[in-house]
Every structure is written in structure tokens, then in C-alpha cells.
Scaffold this motif. Structure first.
Motif, mmCIF file in Angstrom:
data_model
loop_
_atom_site.group_PDB
_atom_site.id
_atom_site.type_symbol
_atom_site.label_atom_id
_atom_site.label_comp_id
_atom_site.label_asym_id
_atom_site.label_seq_id
_atom_site.Cartn_x
_atom_site.Cartn_y
_atom_site.Cartn_z
ATOM 1 N N CYS A 304 -10.727 -0.392 -12.031
ATOM 2 C CA CYS A 304 -9.702 -1.443 -12.293
ATOM 3 C C CYS A 304 -10.268 -2.423 -13.465
ATOM 4 C CB CYS A 304 -9.197 -2.430 -11.122
ATOM 5 S SG CYS A 304 -8.293 -1.508 -9.952
ATOM 6 N N LYS A 308 -9.271 -5.228 -7.378
ATOM 7 C CA LYS A 308 -8.079 -4.383 -6.747
ATOM 8 C C LYS A 308 -7.403 -5.469 -5.470
ATOM 9 C CE LYS A 308 -10.279 0.210 -7.030
ATOM 10 N NZ LYS A 308 -10.763 1.334 -6.304
ATOM 11 N N ARG A 325 -0.830 -1.752 -1.357
ATOM 12 C CA ARG A 325 -2.080 -0.623 -1.293
ATOM 13 C C ARG A 325 -3.272 -1.472 -1.421
ATOM 14 N NH1 ARG A 325 0.381 2.349 -4.978
ATOM 15 N NH2 ARG A 325 -1.662 2.341 -6.157
ATOM 16 N N ARG A 328 -4.888 -0.543 -5.094
ATOM 17 C CA ARG A 328 -3.989 -0.810 -6.143
ATOM 18 C C ARG A 328 -4.686 -1.929 -7.161
ATOM 19 N NH1 ARG A 328 2.316 -3.057 -5.883
ATOM 20 N NH2 ARG A 328 2.673 -3.274 -8.009
#
Length: 452
Positions: A304, A308, A325, A328
Motif C-alpha cells: 500500500c 491498510k 476488508r 484493503r
């Protein structure tokens, strides 16, 4: 027959090499023992325990565990001190604000109109490129604006809107009134100068109060917790920073109300440096979305650009785990394109407030302190992913995972994290990317000893 050597001669021939060897070895043994004694003073309960462990093989497992806990404790304390150093205002920056406020009081040119009357129409002209900063740091604002202008292909189209609080208004105004930015237009406005409607004013107060309660809840939790492992909790220290309850930090959700006449703006945090022309951002097609932000990362799949969702939200709560989630990626705040015209047609701000109240009613356990968690919910499905090279963040952490090639290619580099470049704890290897936009010969910097 050969004559036998006398016993005394044999003893002398044996003793002399031994004495020479001891004379060579003993000083090194003394230094080694001294080092062990000094080392033991911090790692072991007593010098004899530590020397026994190091000299005789360390068979005592309990002593090894005790040493490991000492090391962990020392690292944890060091991390706390490092984060505390990020919370304060350096003396030289405090001095700068005081000197500029004094100048505002005694010097008419420091109080001159910003912008000049002939440029006032540009403040609401949508044909110009509008940049918004919410900050109470004069030095940081000067770097953002100077780096943006320096790298612009057409600085004459740039209009900067600097919003600050009441206490910083006079030094901020004084700085930009006396340090005219070539070609570009700069507006400085204090929050006390806004004519807030009654409804909006109530909403802002309620929003800030809930954010403060979330911060206080986290603080009390950390204060009562016995942290044993640094790796698991070091990032929690960042949430205790005062910026997490700063009004200016949280007001970004009210940008459409702050600028009712603007249709599209680029928002920049005050800890960024612009390295490339940004003009194409105002012409970027957001495909019906509200905000343009970096979501995917330059570092590849599964990586990321920021953090996250599991780093922001409490996934033990069924409401959070049902809607999101944990793996994500959250989008990056700090360099964003906002379509304000489209934003005003949505319920983003109401959704933001509704979730704040829901978090309050749920015991303040849904997410960690900060502006991004509720924004991730409010803007869900309304974020347009822009190229990762537009925004590279995380340069304010102790171990930034960014290559030199990535830094050079980035349009905007962001010192997000505790180690801001104007602090002594700033990363020396990265600070030069920021300091090259500071005019250290300025008389106010010289008076306040703001040095490279």
C-alpha cells in the motif's frame, strides 16, 4: 659430550617469553573486562551476572530473558522520546512567529492587502489553478508555495489559499505580504474571518469534540497498558500527537464550505514538497468521482502507498468487519484533487458526521484517532485512483521504504509521519529535499537562527 644448561638458565629462558606474552595480553583483557562492566550496567541486574553470562557461555536462560527485556525496554523508551520530540514546536519556529507578529503590529507593509486589489478577482475565478493549504506553520507554508511556483510551467495561473488559525494569522499574513511570490497570487485568511452559518458552526464544534474524545480514549488506553513488545505498539505512539486533535487538520471535510465559489482545487498538506508541474491535475478527469488520490502503490502488488484498513479500524467490531476488508489499501491524504462542485451534490459531509456519532455511541472503539478513518468511510466509492508517481508519502518515519529513483520521479513528496523536516529528528538524508526551498539568508530566519 655437550654441557647441560643450568636449571637457572632454563628457568630464565622460559619465564622471559611468558612475561612478554602476559605484558601483551593483560591490557586487552583489562579493556575487555571494563567493557563488559559498562555494558552490564544497562543490560544486567549486576555486573557479575552479565560478565558470567558473556565469559562463561550464557547457560542461564533466565538471565538471557532478563537482558532481552532490558533491551526491549530501552528501545521502547527511546521510541517514546523520539515521538515526544515530534510533538513540540522548536524554539526557532516559535521565534519566527513572534518576530513576524511583531512586524505585523509595527510595519504597515506587513499588513498590506493579500492579494493586492488588482488580483482580488482571481480568488474566485475558476479559470485559474487554485491550491488550498490549512496550516499554522509559516515556514512549512513558505516551502510548499515556493516549491510549487518554482516547478510550475505557468506560475501566473496559480492562486494559493492559505487558511490558518487566529493566533497564526498575523505572522502568516506578515510573511507573505513582505515576501511576495513572483507571478502567483497568495491569499491568507484566518478562521476568525469566516462568517460561519449557525448550523455549520455547531457541526464543526461537535466534530472536533468527538475527535478529541477518540484521541483521549486512545491516550487513556495507552497510559494504562503495559507495552512489552515495541514492534506491536510503536505506531500507536503516533496517534498521541497533538495534530490528531488540531482544528485545522480536521477542517478539510469542510473545504466546500470554506470555498463556496470554487469548483475544483488541489489540496496540499504543509509537510509536502512539490517537485514537478501540477497544472494537469486541474484538468484531470475524475470519472464522476469526488477526490483524486493515490491508492495503488509504486512498490508493487500487495503493497500500500500508505496503510491498510487494519491499521486504522477495529475489525473486531462486527460493523467494521461486515463493510470493509482489513487488507484493503487506504488512499493517501496530503496531495488530492477535489471536485467541490460535485462534492456539494453528495452527502459526504453528513456521512462523515453520522459515522462520528456512531463511533461515539459505540464506545469510541471503531477506529484510531485521525482524519483519514472517517474520511475513508465517507468517500467510499468516490475516490479516483491517480498514478502513484503523483504522491510519495511516508518520508517522516524513521525507516522510509522509498528508493532514490522513486523520490526523484515523484511530483509531490510527503513527509507524513513524526519526523518533519523542520525538526531535529528529521531524516538527514531526506531533509535536503526540503531545505533547498528555504531562503536561509532571509533576515527573519537569521534573527531566529533557522539554519541549514
Amino acid at each position: 659430550m655437550k654441557a647441560r644448561a643450568s636449571p637457572s638458565i632454563i628457568r630464565r629462558s622460559f619465564i622471559l617469553p611468558v612475561l612478554l606474552m602476559l605484558a601483551f595480553i593483560l591490557p586487552f583483557m583489562f579493556l575487555r573486562v571494563a567493557y563488559l562492566v559498562l555494558e552490564s550496567s544497562t543490560l544486567c541486574s549486576s555486573p557479575l551476572d552479565c560478565m558470567r553470562l558473556r565469559l562463561f557461555g550464557g547457560s542461564d536462560s533466565s538471565l538471557i530473558m532478563k537482558m532481552e527485556r532490558k533491551v526491549q525496554s530501552s528501545r521502547w523508551r527511546e521510541s517514546i522520546y523520539w515521538h515526544l520530540a515530534s510533538h513540540g514546536v522548536p524554539k526557532n519556529l516559535h521565534c519566527l512567529h513572534l518576530k513576524l507578529a511583531e512586524e505585523y503590529a509595527v510595519n504597515a507593509s506587513a499588513r498590506s492587502s493579500l492579494p493586492s486589489p488588482e488580483y482580488m478577482s482571481r480568488l474566485t475565478d475558476s479559470s485559474f489553478d487554485h491550491v488550498v493549504l490549512l496550516t499554522d506553520n509559516v515556514l512549512a507554508a513558505s516551502v510548499v508555495i515556493s516549491s510549487t511556483v518554482k516547478n510550475s510551467g505557468n506560475p501566473g495561473k496559480l492562486v494559493f489559499h492559505v487558511v490558518t488559525d487566529k493566533k497564526t494569522y498575523s505572522p502568516m499574513h506578515s510573511w507573505f505580504a513582505m515576501n511576495i511570490v513572483a507571478s502567483a497570487v497568495v491569499e491568507v485568511k484566518g478562521l476568525h474571518q469566516y462568517d460561519w452559518s449557525h448550523e455549520v458552526n455547531i457541526g464543526v464544534k461537535e466534530m472536533l469534540e468527538i475527535h478529541r474524545l477518540i484521541w483521549s480514549h486512545k491516550y487513556k488506553y495507552m497510559k494504562g497498558e503495559d507495552f512489552e513488545f515495541l514492534v506491536d505498539h510503536e505506531r500507536d505512539l503516533e496517534f498521541l500527537s497533538p495534530r490528531f486533535i488540531s482544528l485545522l487538520n480536521h477542517l478539510r471535510i469542510y473545504i466546500p464550505e470554506l470555498f463556496p465559489d470554487l469548483n475544483k482545487i488541489v489540496f496540499l498538506d504543509d509537510d509536502v514538497v512539490v517537485q514537478r508541474d501540477l497544472s494537469s491535475l486541474w484538468h484531470l478527469d475524475l470519472n464522476g468521482k469526488i477526490v483524486g488520490a493515490v491508492v495503488d502503490s509504486f512498490c508493487g502488488d500487495g503493497c500500500c502507498p500508505g496503510r491498510k484498513y487494519k491499521d486504522y479500524f477495529n475489525f473486531s467490531d462486527p460493523v467494521i468487519s461486515a463493510d470493509f476488508r482489513p487488507d484493503r489499501c487506504g488512499w493517501l491524504y496530503g496531495m488530492n484533487v477535489f471536485d467541490l462542485e460535485a462534492w456539494r451534490k453528495t452527502n459526504i459531509t453528513r456521512t462523515y458526521h453520522r459515522w462520528l456519532k456512531f463511533n461515539l455511541d459505540s464506545g469510541l472503539e471503531l477506529w484510531n484517532p485521525g482524519t483519514l478513518p472517517p474520511a475513508l468511510i465517507a468517500f467510499d466509492g468516490l475516490v479516483h485512483d491517480i498514478d502513484p508517481s503523483w504522491h510519495v508519502a511516508g518520508l517522516g518515519y524513521r525507516y522510509p521504504q522509498v528508493s532514490l529513483q522513486t523520490l526523484k520521479a515523484a511530483a509531490v513528496i510527503h513527509f507524513s509521519g513524526p519526523a518533519k523536516p523542520w525538526l531535529e529528528i528529521g531524516i538527514p538524508e531526506l531533509r535536503s529535499l526540503w531545505t533547498r526551498h528555504v531562503n536561509f539568508s532571509n533576515k527573519f530566519f537569521t534573527k531566529c537562527r533557522i539554519e541549514e
